[in-house]
Design a protein around this motif. Structure first.
Motif, PDB file in Angstrom:
ATOM      1  N   SER A 195       0.816  -1.220   0.000  1.00  0.00           N
ATOM      2  CA  SER A 195       0.000   0.000   0.000  1.00  0.00           C
ATOM      3  C   SER A 195       0.853   1.276   0.000  1.00  0.00           C
ATOM      4  O   SER A 195       0.345   2.361   0.230  1.00  0.00           O
ATOM      5  CB  SER A 195      -0.922   0.007   1.211  1.00  0.00           C
ATOM      6  OG  SER A 195      -0.151   0.023   2.396  1.00  0.00           O
ATOM      7  N   GLN A 196       2.140   1.138  -0.263  1.00  0.00           N
ATOM      8  CA  GLN A 196       3.065   2.264  -0.204  1.00  0.00           C
ATOM      9  C   GLN A 196       2.964   3.186  -1.418  1.00  0.00           C
ATOM     10  O   GLN A 196       2.480   2.806  -2.468  1.00  0.00           O
ATOM     11  CB  GLN A 196       4.500   1.743  -0.131  1.00  0.00           C
ATOM     12  CG  GLN A 196       4.783   0.895   1.087  1.00  0.00           C
ATOM     13  CD  GLN A 196       6.181   0.368   1.014  1.00  0.00           C
ATOM     14  OE1 GLN A 196       7.116   1.095   1.348  1.00  0.00           O
ATOM     15  NE2 GLN A 196       6.344  -0.863   0.574  1.00  0.00           N
ATOM     16  N   PHE A 197       3.511   4.384  -1.252  1.00  0.00           N
ATOM     17  CA  PHE A 197       3.712   5.292  -2.378  1.00  0.00           C
ATOM     18  C   PHE A 197       4.869   4.753  -3.206  1.00  0.00           C
ATOM     19  O   PHE A 197       5.831   4.212  -2.664  1.00  0.00           O
ATOM     20  CB  PHE A 197       4.077   6.704  -1.889  1.00  0.00           C
ATOM     21  CG  PHE A 197       2.946   7.431  -1.236  1.00  0.00           C
ATOM     22  CD1 PHE A 197       1.950   8.024  -2.000  1.00  0.00           C
ATOM     23  CD2 PHE A 197       2.889   7.537   0.145  1.00  0.00           C
ATOM     24  CE1 PHE A 197       0.912   8.705  -1.401  1.00  0.00           C
ATOM     25  CE2 PHE A 197       1.849   8.215   0.761  1.00  0.00           C
ATOM     26  CZ  PHE A 197       0.855   8.793  -0.017  1.00  0.00           C
ATOM     27  N   TRP A 198       4.795   4.942  -4.506  1.00  0.00           N
ATOM     28  CA  TRP A 198       5.884   4.546  -5.407  1.00  0.00           C
ATOM     29  C   TRP A 198       6.010   5.602  -6.501  1.00  0.00           C
ATOM     30  O   TRP A 198       5.088   6.385  -6.725  1.00  0.00           O
ATOM     31  CB  TRP A 198       5.633   3.156  -6.005  1.00  0.00           C
ATOM     32  CG  TRP A 198       4.381   3.088  -6.833  1.00  0.00           C
ATOM     33  CD1 TRP A 198       3.136   2.715  -6.408  1.00  0.00           C
ATOM     34  CD2 TRP A 198       4.248   3.453  -8.206  1.00  0.00           C
ATOM     35  NE1 TRP A 198       2.239   2.832  -7.441  1.00  0.00           N
ATOM     36  CE2 TRP A 198       2.896   3.272  -8.565  1.00  0.00           C
ATOM     37  CE3 TRP A 198       5.140   3.906  -9.173  1.00  0.00           C
ATOM     38  CZ2 TRP A 198       2.419   3.538  -9.840  1.00  0.00           C
ATOM     39  CZ3 TRP A 198       4.661   4.171 -10.445  1.00  0.00           C
ATOM     40  CH2 TRP A 198       3.309   3.977 -10.759  1.00  0.00           C
ATOM     41  N   SER A 199       7.139   5.594  -7.189  1.00  0.00           N
ATOM     42  CA  SER A 199       7.334   6.539  -8.292  1.00  0.00           C
ATOM     43  C   SER A 199       8.432   6.043  -9.223  1.00  0.00           C
ATOM     44  O   SER A 199       9.231   5.175  -8.872  1.00  0.00           O
ATOM     45  CB  SER A 199       7.684   7.927  -7.757  1.00  0.00           C
ATOM     46  OG  SER A 199       8.829   7.845  -6.946  1.00  0.00           O
ATOM     47  N   LYS A 238       7.129  10.662  -0.724  1.00  0.00           N
ATOM     48  CA  LYS A 238       5.853  11.280  -1.088  1.00  0.00           C
ATOM     49  C   LYS A 238       6.060  12.361  -2.141  1.00  0.00           C
ATOM     50  O   LYS A 238       7.164  12.785  -2.432  1.00  0.00           O
ATOM     51  CB  LYS A 238       5.200  11.837   0.164  1.00  0.00           C
ATOM     52  CG  LYS A 238       4.844  10.710   1.135  1.00  0.00           C
ATOM     53  CD  LYS A 238       3.875  11.151   2.179  1.00  0.00           C
ATOM     54  CE  LYS A 238       3.428   9.998   3.025  1.00  0.00           C
ATOM     55  NZ  LYS A 238       4.404   9.466   3.939  1.00  0.00           N
ATOM     56  N   GLN A 239       4.961  12.804  -2.665  1.00  0.00           N
ATOM     57  CA  GLN A 239       4.924  13.729  -3.793  1.00  0.00           C
ATOM     58  C   GLN A 239       5.717  15.013  -3.567  1.00  0.00           C
ATOM     59  O   GLN A 239       6.410  15.472  -4.471  1.00  0.00           O
ATOM     60  CB  GLN A 239       3.453  14.052  -4.069  1.00  0.00           C
ATOM     61  CG  GLN A 239       3.188  14.692  -5.385  1.00  0.00           C
ATOM     62  CD  GLN A 239       1.699  14.722  -5.644  1.00  0.00           C
ATOM     63  OE1 GLN A 239       1.032  13.711  -5.588  1.00  0.00           O
ATOM     64  NE2 GLN A 239       1.188  15.889  -5.925  1.00  0.00           N
ATOM     65  N   HIS A 289       3.885   8.260 -10.804  1.00  0.00           N
ATOM     66  CA  HIS A 289       3.737   7.894  -9.393  1.00  0.00           C
ATOM     67  C   HIS A 289       2.398   7.216  -9.150  1.00  0.00           C
ATOM     68  O   HIS A 289       1.504   7.218 -10.000  1.00  0.00           O
ATOM     69  CB  HIS A 289       3.875   9.136  -8.506  1.00  0.00           C
ATOM     70  CG  HIS A 289       2.700  10.063  -8.612  1.00  0.00           C
ATOM     71  ND1 HIS A 289       1.787  10.221  -7.602  1.00  0.00           N
ATOM     72  CD2 HIS A 289       2.279  10.855  -9.621  1.00  0.00           C
ATOM     73  CE1 HIS A 289       0.866  11.088  -7.973  1.00  0.00           C
ATOM     74  NE2 HIS A 289       1.152  11.494  -9.204  1.00  0.00           N
ATOM     75  N   ARG A 310       0.084   4.843  -5.713  1.00  0.00           N
ATOM     76  CA  ARG A 310       0.052   4.271  -4.368  1.00  0.00           C
ATOM     77  C   ARG A 310      -0.611   2.917  -4.436  1.00  0.00           C
ATOM     78  O   ARG A 310      -1.693   2.771  -5.018  1.00  0.00           O
ATOM     79  CB  ARG A 310      -0.707   5.178  -3.415  1.00  0.00           C
ATOM     80  CG  ARG A 310      -0.663   4.648  -2.011  1.00  0.00           C
ATOM     81  CD  ARG A 310      -1.219   5.615  -1.023  1.00  0.00           C
ATOM     82  NE  ARG A 310      -0.995   5.057   0.299  1.00  0.00           N
ATOM     83  CZ  ARG A 310      -1.096   5.728   1.408  1.00  0.00           C
ATOM     84  NH1 ARG A 310      -1.411   6.993   1.369  1.00  0.00           N
ATOM     85  NH2 ARG A 310      -0.875   5.143   2.548  1.00  0.00           N
ATOM     86  N   GLY A 311       0.030   1.937  -3.847  1.00  0.00           N
ATOM     87  CA  GLY A 311      -0.538   0.610  -3.727  1.00  0.00           C
ATOM     88  C   GLY A 311      -1.172   0.080  -4.984  1.00  0.00           C
ATOM     89  O   GLY A 311      -0.555   0.058  -6.044  1.00  0.00           O
TER      90      GLY A 311
END
Length: 139
Positions: free
Chosen positions: A42-46, A106-107, A124, A126-127
């Protein structure tokens, strides 16, 4: 950003290197492929790069230096949990740009770094949400 450049960003295949070998492809407007969903949770990714600032071709040597500086800056962020190799590959396969796939930041932090390295945008999400193109104000 002009329409042609925006269309190129939207059509790019953002490929992430997998631990066991091979690649997983991220497409704007689509959920992550299963292999990446397992990694991300469920993490933020980019996906971000320092190559070719302002979408202007730069010498390989300059791009490599910028990418190394971006990596150094990312490693200094407290909320970066993982960094993997990635690449943006144009629709025709003729264009390829080394990138980095990140978990955690985060963003706000990514906006600052992308602008610092002259980027128009990054990808980017999220989850299990869909991949989005984050357009930045002109610099």
């Amino acid at each position: 950003m002009d329409e042609r450049l925006l269309a190129a960003y939207l059509a790019t295949d953002y490929r992430v290197r997998l631990t066991g070998g091979g690649w997983a492809s991220i497409r704007i407007g689509h959920p992550l492929p299963p292999a990446l969903r397992l990694l991300v949770g469920s993490q933020f990714w980019s996906v971000i790069t320092a190559w070719n600032p302002r979408s202007q071709h730069q010498p390989r040597r300059d791009n490599r230096r910028a990418q190394q500086a971006l990596l150094t800056n990312l490693r200094a962020l407290a909320d970066v949990q993982a960094i993997r190799g990635a690449a943006g590959v144009g629709q025709d396969g003729q264009w390829r740009e080394p990138s980095l796939f990140l978990l955690g930041p985060k963003q706000e932090a990514l906006d600052r770094l992308a602008q610092r390295f002259g980027q128009h945008a990054y990808v980017h999400g999220r989850g299990d949400g869909v991949a989005r193109l984050r357009l930045l104000p002109p610099h």
